[in-house]
Design an enzyme around this catalytic site. Structure first.
Site, mmCIF file in Angstrom:
data_model
loop_
_atom_site.group_PDB
_atom_site.id
_atom_site.type_symbol
_atom_site.label_atom_id
_atom_site.label_comp_id
_atom_site.label_asym_id
_atom_site.label_seq_id
_atom_site.Cartn_x
_atom_site.Cartn_y
_atom_site.Cartn_z
ATOM 1 N N HIS A 67 57.970 28.457 34.033
ATOM 2 C CA HIS A 67 57.481 27.431 34.956
ATOM 3 C C HIS A 67 56.256 26.698 34.436
ATOM 4 O O HIS A 67 56.051 25.528 34.734
ATOM 5 C CB HIS A 67 57.306 28.022 36.349
ATOM 6 C CG HIS A 67 58.638 28.259 36.979
ATOM 7 N ND1 HIS A 67 59.247 29.491 36.976
ATOM 8 C CD2 HIS A 67 59.529 27.402 37.523
ATOM 9 C CE1 HIS A 67 60.442 29.373 37.521
ATOM 10 N NE2 HIS A 67 60.635 28.132 37.871
ATOM 11 N N GLU A 95 73.228 28.354 40.068
ATOM 12 C CA GLU A 95 72.246 28.896 39.125
ATOM 13 C C GLU A 95 72.602 30.286 38.625
ATOM 14 O O GLU A 95 71.870 30.871 37.839
ATOM 15 C CB GLU A 95 70.878 29.004 39.806
ATOM 16 C CG GLU A 95 70.321 27.698 40.267
ATOM 17 C CD GLU A 95 68.928 27.847 40.827
ATOM 18 O OE1 GLU A 95 67.976 27.569 40.102
ATOM 19 O OE2 GLU A 95 68.803 28.258 41.997
ATOM 20 N N ASP A 114 68.140 28.714 35.249
ATOM 21 C CA ASP A 114 68.487 30.056 35.695
ATOM 22 C C ASP A 114 69.904 30.437 35.281
ATOM 23 O O ASP A 114 70.162 31.581 34.936
ATOM 24 C CB ASP A 114 68.336 30.173 37.218
ATOM 25 C CG ASP A 114 66.885 30.430 37.596
ATOM 26 O OD1 ASP A 114 66.259 31.296 36.964
ATOM 27 O OD2 ASP A 114 66.372 29.755 38.499
ATOM 28 N N CYS A 165 70.280 19.613 37.233
ATOM 29 C CA CYS A 165 68.836 19.412 37.359
ATOM 30 C C CYS A 165 68.050 20.439 36.536
ATOM 31 O O CYS A 165 66.848 20.548 36.660
ATOM 32 C CB CYS A 165 68.403 19.450 38.821
ATOM 33 S SG CYS A 165 68.646 21.054 39.592
HETATM 34 C C1 PEP Z 1 67.055 25.772 37.334
HETATM 35 O O1 PEP Z 1 67.072 27.000 37.482
HETATM 36 O O2 PEP Z 1 67.719 25.166 36.472
HETATM 37 C C2 PEP Z 1 66.209 24.942 38.195
HETATM 38 C C3 PEP Z 1 66.261 23.636 38.149
HETATM 39 O O3 PEP Z 1 65.339 25.582 39.005
HETATM 40 P P1 PEP Z 1 63.921 26.168 38.530
HETATM 41 O O4 PEP Z 1 63.683 25.724 37.112
HETATM 42 O O5 PEP Z 1 62.896 25.654 39.463
HETATM 43 O O6 PEP Z 1 64.146 27.633 38.633
HETATM 44 MG MG MG Z 2 66.175 27.876 39.223
#
Ligand code: PEP
Ligand code: MG
Length: 585
Positions: free
Chosen positions: A191, A433, A457, A504
């Site tokens: 993150h 995910e 994920d 995404c």
């Molecule tokens: C993902 O897991 O691809 C996603 C967009 O969510 P995050 O990166 O916030 O876990």
């Molecule tokens: Mg995610």
């Protein structure tokens, strides 16, 4: 000069002074000091102790005034220790005897005292151990930069160098001054890396122990293309990087000119490019870069950037601000994705043994209905102000989806009873995910209005590779044939049931994967706003037929290396000036 190699996670280059951040379990750098520089370290010891005394005096006066003399006593103990000449002398002694830097000497003396307190039979000493650690941190804070305050208000532009940063620390950074990030831990989709990309600053993670060899104030080059941290660069290196920066900026400004043009392939197919955001204030920049809306609003950052959990109104205000800033463009709000590395572990008495497989995301929301309902109420209230969609993260089975939808319905009924407006027709989607959701996508497609593929994920759960662990970062690959096969299934299921599907995950904003994703059938991609211009350039340079050929060929390989090499070549052929120009120094 020293060069450290890590994983490049956000492009660009920054040349500026470093601010070294100590983690909560402070990892203090140990450096050998030349004899003629020892005096400088002694001065740093004196200055840090004096600043720490000033802090404690202020706190003592404040507590005494607010709460009376009894609670203030603890600060009397702190002050007494900081003023003890024997303690300061001991620190100077370590600097001289071991020829080490000031912070290392402070840490070794204070930790020695804590250990000796722990070994005493008298429980009063044991109780004082945490005070000793507190004091250690207080003194170190003035040498290494504070974990919280230092990030919240940097005095001048700086590159943050740290062993690790929690998402909350990253979220609370002073964004006006913070120019780059160099972190010992982490992988491409950790993150911290995502926030660095959102802020558009160069970042390198997985530098192992690089933070130990940098001092606050050292000049560093953070090279977010090649994954390098260069400490104390020589003049030749500086010259080379300044020349590169100029070239990089000219490519950026040529891409900026595309902002108002549509993302349409050479044979006329429109691809919708939307942004991933963590904070509503990213929206103006995302729009300026050509974003047509927001495909992923990571609402949990509301919880990560404040000291307290935001109430319904605070959440509503943030969502409304996002809708208004978008001025009619669509906004997909993802419900809280807290847990795992975000927020909850620090608050637990007993951290979960496997947080990424634990109570995170929709699971956490379904266990804390009060929090979830408040959150959904805020989203629904904001839905009257513009085209808002809602989506649930990390759904792994049908029960979770149905439960989440049921709670959404309950909240709608509550709002009706209270006479509060919301959009009854709000579109409800889910993220794909985890492999179970991808494998059951044909069933899920009957119960939602849209899918959004969260590859960050999906990759970690498919390949059993922690997305934030630099030690296995080489195994984390969007190009793995198993990942591509799952993505293909999801797109096919969505098309069959005629529901929208988008991607995404970070993969959607990486140049080399765009032809593949479009060739597999995606017509909407959600990405970090920084990536939009170059992705648009690529889309405007290729045809759907070309992308379909790329997708077919990629599917014929049996290793991620072959897939990636092939995709890189295909992308380089399509837009050589951007592909090479941004990655070569
Ligand atoms: C993902 O897991 O691809 C996603 C967009 O969510 P995050 O990166 O916030 O876990
Ligand atoms: Mg995610």
């Amino acid at each position: 000069m020293e060069i450290k190699k890590g994983i490049p996670v956000s492009p660009g280059v920054a040349i500026c002074p470093a601010v070294v951040i100590s983690a909560d379990d402070v990892r203090v750098p140990r450096r050998v000091i030349a004899p003629d520089q020892l005096q400088q370290e002694h001065d740093r010891v004196e200055a840090a102790f004096e600043k720490a005394r000033e802090d404690v005096r202020d706190q003592l006066a404040h507590v005494e005034q607010q709460l009376g003399p009894e609670p203030a006593k603890i600060f009397g103990f702190h002050l007494g220790m900081l003023q003890d000449p024997a303690l300061v002398q001991q620190v100077h002694g370590v600097v001289d005897d071991d020829k080490v830097n000031a912070e290392f000497a402070v840490a070794s003396v204070m930790r020695g005292i804590a250990q000796s307190f722990l070994q005493q039979d008298n429980p009063l000493f044991k109780e004082r151990v945490s005070d000793v650690y507190d004091l250690e941190k207080r003194v170190l804070m003035h040498m290494l930069g504070d974990v919280k305050a230092g990030l919240g208000k940097l005095e001048s532009e700086a590159a943050i160098v740290a062993h690790d940063l929690t998402p909350s620390q990253t979220a609370s950074m002073d964004r006006s001054k913070f120019r780059a990030l160099a972190i010992d831990l982490g992988g491409r989709t950790s993150h911290t890396a995502i926030v660095a990309r959102a802020l558009g600053i160069p970042a390198v993670v997985g530098l192992e122990n690089a933070s130990e060899s940098v001092n606050t104030g050292d000049t560093v080059i953070v090279d977010g293309h090649r994954g390098l941290l260069i400490v104390d660069p020589d003049p030749h290196q500086l010259e080379e990087y300044y020349a590169y920066l100029e070239k990089f900026r000219s490519i950026e400004s040529s891409l900026d000119e595309l902002a108002t043009l549509p993302a349409v392939t050479t044979d006329g197919t429109q691809i919708e490019l939307v942004a991933n955001i963590e904070f509503p204030d990213e929206i103006p920049d995302a729009l300026a870069r050509g974003s047509e809306g927001v495909g992923l609003y990571r609402t949990e950052y509301l919880f990560l950037s404040t000291e307290h959990a935001p109430d319904e109104n605070e959440q509503y205000e943030a969502f409304r601000e996002a809708v208004e800033l978008l001025d009619g463009k669509p906004l997909t709000i993802r419900t809280l994705d807290l847990g795992a590395d975000k927020y909850t572990q620090a608050m637990l008495r007993e951290p979960e043994p496997n947080p990424f497989l634990g109570c995170r995301s929709i699971r956490l929301c379904l266990q804390d209905l009060a929090m979830f309902k408040t959150h959904l109420r805020a989203i629904l209230r904001a839905s009257v102000h513009g085209p808002v969609k809602v989506m649930f993260p990390l759904v792994t089975n049908m029960m979770e989806l149905r439960q989440a939808r049921m709670i959404l319905n309950d909240v709608m009924e509550d709002l009706e009873e209270d006479g509060i407006e919301y959009n009854r027709e709000i579109k409800v989607g889910m993220m794909i995910e985890v492999p179970s959701a991808a494998l059951m996508s044909n069933v899920f497609a009957q119960e939602v209005d849209f899918f959004s593929i969260g590859t960050n994920d999906l990759i970690q759960y498919t390949l059993a590779v922690d997305r934030g662990n630099e030690k296995v970062a080489n195994l984390y690959s969007s190009a793995h044939p198993a990942v591509l096969s799952l993505i293909k299934d999801v797109i096919r299921a969505a098309k069959r049931k005629k529901i929208d599907v988008t991607c995404c995950g970070e993969m959607a904003g990486e140049l080399e994967y765009v032809m593949l994703l479009v060739g597999m059938g995606l017509r909407k991609l959600s990405m970090t706003p920084q990536a939009i211009p170059e992705i648009k350039k690529l889309i405007r340079s290729v045809s759907i037929k070309q992308c379909e050929r790329v997708a077919r060929r990629a599917a014929s390989y049996d290793s991620e290396r072959q897939v990636l090499n092939y995709l890189r070549d295909a992308t380089r052929n399509a837009i050589p000036e951007v592909f090479d120009g941004r990655s070569v120094v």
